[in-house]
Design a protein around this motif. Sequence first.
Motif, PDB file in Angstrom:
ATOM      1  N   GLU A 383      11.610 -42.973  13.197  1.00 17.18           N
ATOM      2  CA  GLU A 383      10.367 -43.045  13.978  1.00 17.18           C
ATOM      3  C   GLU A 383      10.368 -43.111  15.324  1.00 17.18           C
ATOM      4  OE1 GLU A 383       7.252 -42.883  12.329  1.00 17.18           O
ATOM      5  OE2 GLU A 383       8.311 -42.755  10.633  1.00 17.18           O
ATOM      6  N   GLU A 384      11.594 -43.693  15.928  1.00 16.48           N
ATOM      7  CA  GLU A 384      11.901 -43.854  17.353  1.00 16.48           C
ATOM      8  C   GLU A 384      12.172 -42.499  17.787  1.00 16.48           C
ATOM      9  OE1 GLU A 384      14.489 -47.230  17.998  1.00 16.48           O
ATOM     10  OE2 GLU A 384      13.308 -48.291  17.112  1.00 16.48           O
ATOM     11  N   PHE A 386      11.307 -39.443  16.346  1.00 18.22           N
ATOM     12  CA  PHE A 386       9.895 -38.858  16.459  1.00 18.22           C
ATOM     13  C   PHE A 386       9.331 -39.074  17.718  1.00 18.22           C
ATOM     14  CE2 PHE A 386       5.643 -38.295  14.961  1.00 18.22           C
ATOM     15  CZ  PHE A 386       5.514 -37.056  14.836  1.00 18.22           C
ATOM     16  N   TYR A 387       9.026 -40.210  17.698  1.00 20.20           N
ATOM     17  CA  TYR A 387       8.107 -40.647  19.046  1.00 20.20           C
ATOM     18  C   TYR A 387       8.555 -39.948  20.548  1.00 20.20           C
ATOM     19  CZ  TYR A 387       5.671 -43.818  22.362  1.00 20.20           C
ATOM     20  OH  TYR A 387       4.802 -44.371  23.332  1.00 20.20           O
ATOM     21  N   LEU A 388      10.095 -39.973  20.622  1.00 21.46           N
ATOM     22  CA  LEU A 388      10.492 -39.190  21.884  1.00 21.46           C
ATOM     23  C   LEU A 388      10.045 -37.817  21.643  1.00 21.46           C
ATOM     24  CD1 LEU A 388      13.473 -41.535  22.507  1.00 21.46           C
ATOM     25  CD2 LEU A 388      11.293 -41.566  23.584  1.00 21.46           C
ATOM     26  N   GLN A 389      10.679 -37.355  20.529  1.00 21.33           N
ATOM     27  CA  GLN A 389      10.414 -35.893  20.339  1.00 21.33           C
ATOM     28  C   GLN A 389       9.070 -35.408  20.758  1.00 21.33           C
ATOM     29  OE1 GLN A 389      12.413 -35.442  16.384  1.00 21.33           O
ATOM     30  NE2 GLN A 389      12.800 -33.528  17.033  1.00 21.33           N
ATOM     31  N   SER A 390       7.980 -36.241  20.027  1.00 21.45           N
ATOM     32  CA  SER A 390       6.699 -36.035  20.401  1.00 21.45           C
ATOM     33  C   SER A 390       6.278 -36.171  21.748  1.00 21.45           C
ATOM     34  CB  SER A 390       5.796 -36.747  19.509  1.00 21.45           C
ATOM     35  OG  SER A 390       5.695 -38.052  20.247  1.00 21.45           O
ATOM     36  N   ARG A 391       7.120 -36.356  22.659  1.00 25.55           N
ATOM     37  CA  ARG A 391       6.792 -36.283  24.223  1.00 25.55           C
ATOM     38  C   ARG A 391       7.936 -35.404  24.822  1.00 25.55           C
ATOM     39  NH1 ARG A 391       3.343 -38.676  22.199  1.00 25.55           N
ATOM     40  NH2 ARG A 391       2.694 -40.888  22.503  1.00 25.55           N
ATOM     41  N   GLY A 392       8.342 -34.413  23.980  1.00 23.43           N
ATOM     42  CA  GLY A 392       8.919 -33.241  24.660  1.00 23.43           C
ATOM     43  C   GLY A 392      10.365 -33.398  24.785  1.00 23.43           C
ATOM     44  N   LEU A 393      11.106 -34.388  24.215  1.00 21.98           N
ATOM     45  CA  LEU A 393      12.597 -34.670  24.279  1.00 21.98           C
ATOM     46  C   LEU A 393      13.098 -34.008  23.142  1.00 21.98           C
ATOM     47  CD1 LEU A 393      13.276 -38.124  25.581  1.00 21.98           C
ATOM     48  CD2 LEU A 393      12.638 -35.956  26.941  1.00 21.98           C
ATOM     49  N   SER A 394      14.120 -33.289  23.292  1.00 16.27           N
ATOM     50  CA  SER A 394      14.870 -32.523  22.132  1.00 16.27           C
ATOM     51  C   SER A 394      15.347 -33.823  21.173  1.00 16.27           C
ATOM     52  CB  SER A 394      16.069 -31.640  22.746  1.00 16.27           C
ATOM     53  OG  SER A 394      17.043 -32.396  23.103  1.00 16.27           O
ATOM     54  N   ASP A 395      15.777 -33.341  20.131  1.00 18.05           N
ATOM     55  CA  ASP A 395      16.277 -34.300  19.058  1.00 18.05           C
ATOM     56  C   ASP A 395      17.774 -35.021  19.736  1.00 18.05           C
ATOM     57  OD1 ASP A 395      16.518 -35.104  16.117  1.00 18.05           O
ATOM     58  OD2 ASP A 395      18.519 -34.346  16.575  1.00 18.05           O
ATOM     59  N   MET A 401      18.953 -41.110  24.152  1.00 22.16           N
ATOM     60  CA  MET A 401      18.513 -42.121  24.734  1.00 22.16           C
ATOM     61  C   MET A 401      18.393 -43.452  24.128  1.00 22.16           C
ATOM     62  SD  MET A 401      14.406 -42.049  26.166  1.00 22.16           S
ATOM     63  CE  MET A 401      14.449 -41.986  27.998  1.00 22.16           C
ATOM     64  N   LEU A 402      18.013 -43.356  22.834  1.00 24.50           N
ATOM     65  CA  LEU A 402      18.070 -44.523  21.794  1.00 24.50           C
ATOM     66  C   LEU A 402      19.101 -44.961  21.795  1.00 24.50           C
ATOM     67  CD1 LEU A 402      15.513 -42.983  19.315  1.00 24.50           C
ATOM     68  CD2 LEU A 402      15.037 -44.751  20.759  1.00 24.50           C
TER      69      LEU A 402
ATOM     70  N   GLU B  81       9.432 -31.219  19.554  1.00 22.45           N
ATOM     71  CA  GLU B  81       9.448 -31.235  21.006  1.00 22.45           C
ATOM     72  C   GLU B  81       8.963 -30.027  21.349  1.00 22.45           C
ATOM     73  OE1 GLU B  81      11.679 -31.454  18.967  1.00 22.45           O
ATOM     74  OE2 GLU B  81      13.471 -30.299  19.438  1.00 22.45           O
ATOM     75  N   ALA B  84       5.321 -30.699  21.733  1.00 25.82           N
ATOM     76  CA  ALA B  84       4.780 -31.072  22.820  1.00 25.82           C
ATOM     77  C   ALA B  84       4.869 -30.438  24.153  1.00 25.82           C
ATOM     78  CB  ALA B  84       5.611 -32.307  23.009  1.00 25.82           C
ATOM     79  N   ARG B  85       5.820 -29.574  24.292  1.00 24.44           N
ATOM     80  CA  ARG B  85       5.910 -28.705  25.493  1.00 24.44           C
ATOM     81  C   ARG B  85       4.924 -27.821  25.596  1.00 24.44           C
ATOM     82  NH1 ARG B  85      12.352 -27.872  24.129  1.00 24.44           N
ATOM     83  NH2 ARG B  85      12.867 -30.138  24.385  1.00 24.44           N
ATOM     84  N   PHE B  92       0.120 -42.166  19.435  1.00 22.93           N
ATOM     85  CA  PHE B  92       0.341 -43.041  18.288  1.00 22.93           C
ATOM     86  C   PHE B  92      -0.673 -44.308  18.096  1.00 22.93           C
ATOM     87  CE2 PHE B  92       4.883 -41.635  16.910  1.00 22.93           C
ATOM     88  CZ  PHE B  92       4.693 -40.577  17.476  1.00 22.93           C
TER      89      PHE B  92
END
Lengths: 435, 264
Positions: A383-384, A386-395, A401-402, B81, B84-85, B92
Amino acid sequence: MSATGTINAGYLETLLAGQPQLPTSPLAWLNALRAEAVDRVGVLTVPTLRDEEWRFTDISQLTKMPFHPVRTTISLQAADIERFYIEEATTRLVFIDGVYAPQLSSGIADSDVTVVNLEAGFAAHAAKIEPYLGRLTEFRDNVFAALNTAFLHDAALVVVPRDIAVTVPVHLLFIAMQKDVVSYPRCLLLAESGSAVTVIEDYVSLQEDAYFTNAVAEIALLDNARVNHIRVQREGAKAFHIANCAVSLARASNYQSVSVAFGARISRYNLNVQLAEEAECAVDGLALISGRQLADTHTCIDHAKPHAVSHQMHKCIVGGGAHAVFNGKIMVRQGAQRTDSRQSSRNLLLTNKAHVDTKPQLEIFADDVKCTHGATIGQLDSEEVFYLQSRGLSDTAARNMLTYAFGAEIIERIPISSLKCQLEQTVLEQTATQL
Amino acid sequence: MIYPDSKIVLEVRGLCATVNGTEILKGLDLTVRRGEVHAIMGPNGSGKSTFSKILAGHSAYEVTGGSVMFEGQNLFDLAPEERARAGVFLAFQYPIEIPGVINSQFLRLTYNTVQTHRGKEELDPLEFDDYVREKMKLLEMSPDFLERSVNEGFSGGEKKRNEILQMAMLDPRLAILDETDSGLDIDALRIVANGVNQLANKDNAIVLVTHYQRLLNYIVPDYVHVMEAGRIIKTGGKELALELESRGYDWVGVEHKAVAGAVA
């Protein structure tokens, strides 16, 4: 005697080979201490997986390595080691392969504080340090501490007099330069009543070959003293690092320690903390390892007296086929009422082959105490990610980052900002390359 | 606001999806054009949150049928991602806490990542600081939030404000706000809604997923959809929300069944 025993005996004899050449100390008690340590080495054996305290950590490889005590000293220029300097810590003692390097050190000896090598400090402080040097560590039952003590002739010595708060952190820098060498770094820190000091014990390497660091640190806090102890183990990739640290807290003293282990092929850190009445300690640790590294941390927090507080957070980030071990013993002795003890072991496994053994161990002999402990082992929370991916960061960036954040929670507790930044950078780089 | 001849941002046709083998979405249709604000309402378990997460690309849900086009592109061809881009943003319902990552670093990294992919300039830490502080004013957020770990120890209202702050920074084409009103007191609700209203423009679209009508007093929708059992069963204007508030959801289902029965 078993075959293993014979090999061990031969191995320990080899290690002791250079010991008789040590110069005799003018202090009779120190010579006696050394002699006793030599005797104990003769009786003890190198631990194997059959020893309860070593059941997860196989050091048989160590006994196959032809390590010898340092024979020649290497001189370095400041430029060679500047990268290890910590901006705020201008008081610095440097040891190369365990040997004091005065030209690189900036010790201090005045009415406020003494930071010198032991040989220089003996004359002025012999009486003060006699009750602690070689006494805080239980070398009689610990072959590595016994070996270190057998070779004890110099050390990093920090003495903070009564009611003095030292504002400049002290950097004790141990640099490994030569392959096949076993070095015996040693530290003694005495914080007298009401004093305060921050000490960084730092193990680094300027080589990538195999060597062996066998270190001992002894820390005594007298009544109301405060010590910040930051320990950084960033040895070379093929190094063996075995260290024992004994800390004794007198009444109402306060010990804060953060210990990070990034380096060494095999490392083992034993930390024993003994608390008197109303003493407080925070003992935090981070092991960040990958490849075929093994990092083992054994701690024992001993609530010997009532009303003491201990908080412990130990984290491991394990990548590749690495193996982390944590054994956290909390001892609450009879009569140690109103003990407040919190322990948490959190572990992050980055691959299927990563391995962690964690063992909280509570032994409580008092009935009016508050003791909590918990251990978690897991992978990154999807879930964490996914949260970051939904902000544009790659997997990958999200996982980095985590992972970084997991480790940063411990690094954040280091009260020296430049060292904190340096180590956070290391965590960032290590996590980026591992994923 | 409804603009004539506005371009379609999101076109959902017959969307079906399962989670762990259970069918949650059963043929959902929805068309959203630029400039519009849509509210998707419905009882718990109707599939509202599932729909939001599927749009953002959550891997726990399996799409089993139908299509979703985003700005003329098949949304399912894009990783989370990449969505998002491309301009999909999900606020959420339960923002994740990330101890150890400082909010300002996190915001700058996500902002710069998205900017780079849109062929725009990155901001250095100083420039970014000015930029983010400006956006924070929109949500009446104290600059202290920048120095704290992402969402760690934030109150419910603070977390939701932090979500809308990210929306403000990432400038999405389609913002899906999943239960953004839940857990907010009336002051926080007003601030969050005010922020969203200021971000709404003729080039973007907003989908509000909500259980209660309360939020819609502050963010006025152009369309209100009622979702039940994985489908949109009724669509109306903002007055539908008020009717739902006073009469509940049951009548919509009854009416829908009656209509469906009559057709059959």
